[in-house]
Design an enzyme around this catalytic site. Structure first.
Site, PDB file in Angstrom:
ATOM      1  N   GLU A 113       0.835  -1.184   0.000  1.00 44.70           N
ATOM      2  CA  GLU A 113       0.000   0.000   0.000  1.00 44.70           C
ATOM      3  C   GLU A 113       0.878   1.244   0.000  1.00 44.70           C
ATOM      4  O   GLU A 113       2.064   1.178   0.242  1.00 44.70           O
ATOM      5  CB  GLU A 113      -0.956   0.013   1.191  1.00 44.70           C
ATOM      6  CG  GLU A 113      -0.301  -0.005   2.547  1.00 44.70           C
ATOM      7  CD  GLU A 113      -0.211  -1.418   3.118  1.00 44.70           C
ATOM      8  OE1 GLU A 113       0.896  -1.983   3.040  1.00 44.70           O
ATOM      9  OE2 GLU A 113      -1.216  -1.939   3.644  1.00 44.70           O
ATOM     10  N   ARG A 150      28.272  -3.926   8.148  1.00 46.56           N
ATOM     11  CA  ARG A 150      29.615  -4.439   7.871  1.00 46.56           C
ATOM     12  C   ARG A 150      30.660  -3.336   7.778  1.00 46.56           C
ATOM     13  O   ARG A 150      31.864  -3.605   7.861  1.00 46.56           O
ATOM     14  CB  ARG A 150      29.624  -5.303   6.601  1.00 46.56           C
ATOM     15  CG  ARG A 150      29.329  -4.562   5.333  1.00 46.56           C
ATOM     16  CD  ARG A 150      29.169  -5.506   4.147  1.00 46.56           C
ATOM     17  NE  ARG A 150      30.424  -6.101   3.706  1.00 46.56           N
ATOM     18  CZ  ARG A 150      31.348  -5.461   2.997  1.00 46.56           C
ATOM     19  NH1 ARG A 150      31.181  -4.190   2.668  1.00 46.56           N
ATOM     20  NH2 ARG A 150      32.455  -6.076   2.620  1.00 46.56           N
TER      21      ARG A 150
END
Ligand code: 6GU
Length: 222
Positions: A113, A150
C-alpha cells in the site's frame, strides 16, 4: 548503533539478523536490532493499519496513527528515519558509508500500500534499493542493514577488506584465486605466484579496470 524496524512482518527478519556477520556484530555489542510491529500501535478496534484512499482509487493507504505512535515510543536522539519505497533515492555504497556513522536508524516498511503523506513528516530519507518493485520494504531494510553494519569499525575482522570492496574503489573487484594451482585444466595466473608484489598490484588494477569496462562502464564515467 541502534536500528529500529517498523514492520507488520517482524518474523521476516529473524534469519537475517540472527546469522553471520549481523549476528556477530550484535554479540560484540556494536549494534542492536529492535523489531516493532506497528500493528500494536493501531488505534483501531480491529487493529487496522490501512484504509481506503481519500479521493478514491485502487489500493490501500497506511494510516498515520500506528506509525506516529510507534515513533513516539522509540524516542531516541536524532535518528535517521528511512522510509522504504520504490520512489526513494537509489541506495548505494556512499549512502551505506554515510549511514554507518549514525547512532540511531529507524526503517519504516510498508506493504502493498501507499503511505499516508503525513507519515513523510517523520522521515529524513526515502530510499529504494533498485528499479524493481518488492511486495514490501522489509527485504530492502535488511539489504541496507547488511551493507551498513559491515562498515562499522570492529564488525569485520579485516579492516582493510572493505576499503578494497567494489564501489568503494569506484571499480569492480579483480579476480581471486586460491589453491589448487591447477584445477580441471584451469591454471592460476603465473603473476599471482611470482611473489612480485608490484607486478601483482599492477595485474589486479588492470583486471579491475577490464572487468569494470566490460560489465559496468557507467562506473568509469566519473
Ligand atoms: Cl525500498 N520498497 C519496495 N516496496 N520496493 C522496492 C524498494 C523498496 N526498492 C526497490 N523496490
Amino acid at each position: 548503533m541502534n536500528i529500529h524496524y517498523l514492520t507488520l512482518f517482524p518474523e521476516m527478519y529473524e534469519g537475517v539478523l540472527n546469522s553471520s556477520i549481523l549476528a556477530r556484530a550484535k554479540e560484540k555489542g556494536i549494534v542492536d536490532y529492535h523489531l516493532i510491529n506497528f500493528r500494536d500501535y493501531s488505534e483501531d478496534k480491529h487493529n487496522k493499519v490501512d484504509d481506503y484512499p481519500y479521493g478514491g482509487g485502487a489500493g490501500m493507504v497506511l494510516k498515520p496513527e500506528p506509525i506516529f505512535n510507534a515513533m513516539d515510543k522509540i524516542n531516541v536522539e536524532k535518528p535517521r528515519v528511512i522510509l522504504l519505497c520504490p520512489q526513494g533515492s537509489p541506495f548505494n555504497q556512499k549512502m551505506a558509508e554515510d549511514l554507518s556513522t549514525e547512532e540511531n536508524i529507524v526503517f519504516i516498511s510498508g506493504h502493498y500500500e501507499g503511505y499516508d503523506e503525513r507519515i513523510r513528516t517523520l522521515v529524513t530519507d526515502e530510499v529504494s534499493i533498485g528499479d524493481y518493485v518488492l511486495t514490501g520494504g522489509e527485504l530492502a531494510s535488511m539489504t541496507m542493514t547488511d551493507a551498513i553494519v559491515r562498515l562499522i569499525p570492529g564488525v569485520l575482522s579485516n579492516e582493510a577488506s572493505h576499503q578494497e570492496d567494489s564501489f568503494s574503489t569506484g571499480m569492480l573487484e579483480h579476480p581471486h584465486y586460491t589453491r589448487p594451482r591447477e584445477y580441471r585444466g584451469m591454471k592460476v595466473p603465473d603473476v599471482l605466484i611470482s611473489g612480485n608484489h608490484k607486478l601483482i598490484e599492477e595485474w589486479r588494477t588492470e583486471e579491475s579496470l577490464k572487468r569494470t569496462r566490460e560489465r559496468r562502464p557507467d562506473l568509469l564515467d566519473n
